[in-house]
Design a protein around this motif. Structure first.
Motif, PDB file in Angstrom:
ATOM      1  N   VAL A  97      -2.670  -7.305  -4.886  1.00  0.00           N
ATOM      2  CA  VAL A  97      -3.441  -8.536  -5.008  1.00  0.00           C
ATOM      3  C   VAL A  97      -4.877  -8.255  -4.591  1.00  0.00           C
ATOM      4  O   VAL A  97      -5.135  -7.561  -3.610  1.00  0.00           O
ATOM      5  N   MET A  98      -5.808  -8.761  -5.407  1.00  0.00           N
ATOM      6  CA  MET A  98      -7.234  -8.629  -5.121  1.00  0.00           C
ATOM      7  C   MET A  98      -7.736  -9.956  -4.574  1.00  0.00           C
ATOM      8  O   MET A  98      -7.401 -11.015  -5.104  1.00  0.00           O
ATOM      9  N   ARG A 149      -1.639  -4.141  -1.084  1.00  0.00           N
ATOM     10  CA  ARG A 149      -0.333  -3.916  -1.695  1.00  0.00           C
ATOM     11  C   ARG A 149       0.672  -4.739  -0.895  1.00  0.00           C
ATOM     12  O   ARG A 149       0.728  -4.648   0.338  1.00  0.00           O
ATOM     13  N   LEU A 150       1.462  -5.547  -1.605  1.00  0.00           N
ATOM     14  CA  LEU A 150       2.451  -6.411  -0.968  1.00  0.00           C
ATOM     15  C   LEU A 150       3.846  -5.831  -1.199  1.00  0.00           C
ATOM     16  O   LEU A 150       4.206  -5.514  -2.334  1.00  0.00           O
ATOM     17  N   TYR A 151       4.603  -5.703  -0.119  1.00  0.00           N
ATOM     18  CA  TYR A 151       5.926  -5.088  -0.161  1.00  0.00           C
ATOM     19  C   TYR A 151       7.022  -6.128   0.039  1.00  0.00           C
ATOM     20  O   TYR A 151       6.835  -7.099   0.783  1.00  0.00           O
ATOM     21  N   LYS A 186      -3.581  -2.678   3.201  1.00  0.00           N
ATOM     22  CA  LYS A 186      -4.908  -2.684   2.571  1.00  0.00           C
ATOM     23  C   LYS A 186      -5.061  -1.356   1.835  1.00  0.00           C
ATOM     24  O   LYS A 186      -4.872  -0.292   2.427  1.00  0.00           O
ATOM     25  N   ILE A 187      -5.387  -1.409   0.527  1.00  0.00           N
ATOM     26  CA  ILE A 187      -5.438  -0.165  -0.248  1.00  0.00           C
ATOM     27  C   ILE A 187      -6.819   0.165  -0.812  1.00  0.00           C
ATOM     28  O   ILE A 187      -6.990   1.202  -1.436  1.00  0.00           O
ATOM     29  N   HIS A 237      -0.573  11.346   1.154  1.00  0.00           N
ATOM     30  CA  HIS A 237      -0.566   9.880   1.039  1.00  0.00           C
ATOM     31  C   HIS A 237      -0.117   9.450  -0.360  1.00  0.00           C
ATOM     32  O   HIS A 237       0.710   8.547  -0.508  1.00  0.00           O
ATOM     33  N   LEU A 238      -0.653  10.092  -1.385  1.00  0.00           N
ATOM     34  CA  LEU A 238      -0.265   9.767  -2.759  1.00  0.00           C
ATOM     35  C   LEU A 238       1.230   9.977  -2.969  1.00  0.00           C
ATOM     36  O   LEU A 238       1.915   9.103  -3.504  1.00  0.00           O
TER      37      LEU A 238
END
Length: 172
Positions: free
Chosen positions: A66-67, A54-56, A102-103, A125-126
């Motif tokens: 992004v994979m 996950r990009l912030y 990293k997710i 976390h969710l």
């Protein structure tokens, strides 16, 4: 290696019996990337073992996920990373994330479950993750699309395997 795999429910159980609703898809076999083809592009699987990030942005809001292939370098905060839409060639972007998370995490390794968070930890976390998204993305009636893009390497292997495995029609 099995990342995901699927069998029809009625092949395993009769219709009168309850069944566990889950699907696995094969993405790699003996080190070779595999793909599931479909007439519907959104049902085609992405080949190869992957990592997902996950990009912030600078306001600490998620910009996109992004994979990548597990063999590729992960995105780095403050450094440009090239991403592409899986299907639409012209949808591509250089992104410079402020933070990278990293997710996708391993839950089984060598046939055994790894240490997993408790249900309370997962719930917390969710809820923490949901707080970071723009309200428009979480709208239940008309949500804003949240981008999930591919790295250069995953895009390339996806299209290479797709072309190798896609049947070619014969016309006469």
């Amino acid at each position: 290696e099995i990342d995901v795999f699927g069998i029809g429910t009625n092949l395993v159980t009769c219709q009168a019996q309850p069944a566990l609703g889950m699907v696995f898809k094969l993405v790699e076999s003996r080190g070779m990337p595999r793909i599931k083809l479909s007439q519907e592009p959104e049902k085609v699987t992405l080949p190869g073992r992957k990592a997902v990030y996950r990009l912030y942005n600078s306001e600490d809001q998620p910009m996109m996920d992004v994979m990548t292939l597990v063999t590729e370098e992960a995105p780095v905060p403050g450094k440009e990373f090239f991403c592409r839409h899986p299907i639409h060639e012209n949808e591509r972007v250089h992104v410079k994330p402020s933070r990278v998370e990293k997710i996708l995490n391993v839950v089984f390794e060598n046939g055994s479950a790894v240490k997993l968070p408790t249900l309370d930890q997962s719930r917390t976390h969710l809820l923490d993750q949901l707080k970071t998204f723009k309200p428009q993305v979480l709208d239940l009636k008309e949500p804003e699309k949240y981008p999930v893009l591919l790295s250069f390497g995953l895009y390339e292997i996806f299209h290479k395997v797709w072309m190798e495995e896609c049947p070619i029609k014969t016309m006469s």
